[in-house]
Structure formats: structure tokens, C-alpha cells
Write a protein that holds these residues in place. Sequence first.
Motif, PDB file in Angstrom:
ATOM      1  N   GLU A 160     -23.708  17.817 -37.234  1.00  0.00           N
ATOM      2  CA  GLU A 160     -22.698  16.884 -36.745  1.00  0.00           C
ATOM      3  C   GLU A 160     -22.875  16.738 -35.239  1.00  0.00           C
ATOM      4  O   GLU A 160     -22.738  17.708 -34.489  1.00  0.00           O
ATOM      5  CB  GLU A 160     -21.296  17.377 -37.068  1.00  0.00           C
ATOM      6  N   GLY A 161     -23.203  15.527 -34.804  1.00  0.00           N
ATOM      7  CA  GLY A 161     -23.450  15.290 -33.395  1.00  0.00           C
ATOM      8  C   GLY A 161     -22.338  14.506 -32.730  1.00  0.00           C
ATOM      9  O   GLY A 161     -21.384  14.069 -33.376  1.00  0.00           O
ATOM     10  N   ALA A 162     -22.479  14.317 -31.425  1.00  0.00           N
ATOM     11  CA  ALA A 162     -21.481  13.589 -30.643  1.00  0.00           C
ATOM     12  C   ALA A 162     -21.493  12.104 -30.985  1.00  0.00           C
ATOM     13  O   ALA A 162     -20.464  11.442 -30.964  1.00  0.00           O
ATOM     14  CB  ALA A 162     -21.739  13.789 -29.157  1.00  0.00           C
ATOM     15  N   GLN A 169     -33.546  13.456 -45.860  1.00  0.00           N
ATOM     16  CA  GLN A 169     -32.686  13.652 -44.708  1.00  0.00           C
ATOM     17  C   GLN A 169     -32.779  12.402 -43.834  1.00  0.00           C
ATOM     18  O   GLN A 169     -33.843  11.779 -43.738  1.00  0.00           O
ATOM     19  CB  GLN A 169     -33.105  14.872 -43.880  1.00  0.00           C
ATOM     20  N   TYR A 170     -31.659  12.054 -43.195  1.00  0.00           N
ATOM     21  CA  TYR A 170     -31.640  10.877 -42.332  1.00  0.00           C
ATOM     22  C   TYR A 170     -30.516  10.991 -41.325  1.00  0.00           C
ATOM     23  O   TYR A 170     -29.570  11.763 -41.495  1.00  0.00           O
ATOM     24  CB  TYR A 170     -31.490   9.594 -43.163  1.00  0.00           C
ATOM     25  N   VAL A 171     -30.629  10.210 -40.276  1.00  0.00           N
ATOM     26  CA  VAL A 171     -29.587  10.124 -39.261  1.00  0.00           C
ATOM     27  C   VAL A 171     -28.566   9.097 -39.734  1.00  0.00           C
ATOM     28  O   VAL A 171     -28.922   7.967 -40.070  1.00  0.00           O
ATOM     29  CB  VAL A 171     -30.172   9.724 -37.896  1.00  0.00           C
ATOM     30  N   GLU A 172     -27.314   9.514 -39.772  1.00  0.00           N
ATOM     31  CA  GLU A 172     -26.213   8.628 -40.123  1.00  0.00           C
ATOM     32  C   GLU A 172     -25.684   8.039 -38.806  1.00  0.00           C
ATOM     33  O   GLU A 172     -25.248   8.770 -37.925  1.00  0.00           O
ATOM     34  CB  GLU A 172     -25.134   9.443 -40.829  1.00  0.00           C
ATOM     35  N   HIS A 173     -25.781   6.727 -38.673  1.00  0.00           N
ATOM     36  CA  HIS A 173     -25.558   6.059 -37.392  1.00  0.00           C
ATOM     37  C   HIS A 173     -24.439   5.021 -37.511  1.00  0.00           C
ATOM     38  O   HIS A 173     -24.367   4.320 -38.519  1.00  0.00           O
ATOM     39  CB  HIS A 173     -26.871   5.369 -36.975  1.00  0.00           C
ATOM     40  N   ASP A 213     -18.646   1.730 -31.918  1.00  0.00           N
ATOM     41  CA  ASP A 213     -17.865   2.972 -31.914  1.00  0.00           C
ATOM     42  C   ASP A 213     -16.376   2.758 -31.685  1.00  0.00           C
ATOM     43  O   ASP A 213     -15.636   3.716 -31.484  1.00  0.00           O
ATOM     44  CB  ASP A 213     -18.431   3.953 -30.895  1.00  0.00           C
ATOM     45  N   VAL A 214     -15.926   1.513 -31.728  1.00  0.00           N
ATOM     46  CA  VAL A 214     -14.496   1.222 -31.643  1.00  0.00           C
ATOM     47  C   VAL A 214     -14.049   0.790 -33.036  1.00  0.00           C
ATOM     48  O   VAL A 214     -14.532  -0.227 -33.559  1.00  0.00           O
ATOM     49  CB  VAL A 214     -14.199   0.118 -30.598  1.00  0.00           C
TER      50      VAL A 214
END
Length: 192
Positions: free
Chosen positions: A21-23, A42-46, A84-85
Motif C-alpha cells: 500500500e503506497g502513498a 501482480q500489477y500497480v493499481e493506479h 485523486d479528488v
Amino acid sequence: MEELRDEKVVLELISTDLVYEGAVWDVRSDTVRYGDGEMTRQYVEHPGAAAVVALDDEENVVLIQQYRHPIKERDWEIPAGLLDVAGEPPLETAKRELTEEVDLEADRWQHLVSMHTTPGGNDEVVHLFLARGLRSVETDYEREHEESDMRVERVPLADVIDGVLAGRLRNGILATGALATAEVLRREASAR
């Protein structure tokens, strides 16, 4: 042949795990039923992003240059930002980023393309917009980290295209946006 388009596939999800879990984004590991078996990926969830080709009346593109740690370079880019809003449509994100990053607003907006940046490694979709009728605005947005020493230049679209085709400008969002903008301008000119 019918209309060429990407095809959505719905697979049975056997398991999904949050690996990191990243920022800004997370890393996920999914196991799905595929064909006669199972596979784990595996993948980055963006959260996705919006980007702006800001084109002035002389056909100059507003570019920013900032440090990007994964590539250890200060690359040339177009203004862009994360979705991100909560509930903010991509066009509104693009408008906000244009103001925050380069102190500009635009009178005319046009959707160019939406693209998967790296479909083998993440689920990011970037929505690119063309902004015209640019005007300067005063902002009190505080730029920090990579944005603190960001360089802003207006560069002829033709020079940007030359840089992309010569391999000097390798940012994929910039390349896609510049090439799409050139095609929009070409179609507009041929329609006259």
C-alpha cells in the motif's frame, strides 16, 4: 472487419491480495481463472490521471521539465495530474492541473485520447485534452518536491514532434498528446 477496438474480458477472480500500500498507488496480486487453468499476476493499481496539451495561438506547446526519480532524469512533459479528488471528472482535473502547474487557463477544451500507459504492469488510464485560447492567471499554489524547480517553456509543436520521432523526448504521455494534437490540426486544416 468490424470496427477495431480493445475488447473487455471478465474473468473469475479467485483471489486478490494487497501486496503493498503506497502513498499514491498500490501493488496488487490477483489470481484468476484463464482458459483451462489459473494465472497469478501482480500489477500497480493506479487512480488514473489527466494531462493537457496546452497549445497557444502560434502553435507552441506549453512543456514542463521536472525530475522523475524512477528514470533519474528531468524529462519534458505536458501538465498532468492524478485523478485523486473524489468525484472530479478528468476534464476538471486537467483544468486544475493546468492552473496549478503553469498558471494558465483555457477557453476551449477538447478530449484527444484516453490511453493505458503500461497495460502489462498497471491499470492506469490517462485522459489527454487539448486546451486552446490560453490566458495567464495568478495562483497561490505552492509547488513542492519535483515541482519546486520545474522549468516551463513554450515550444513549437513541430519541434516537439521532431524530438519525439528522434527519440530525444521519450515521455509517452507527451508523445501521444503531441502526435494526437498534430493530427487534430491536420484534420482541421483539411476540413477548411
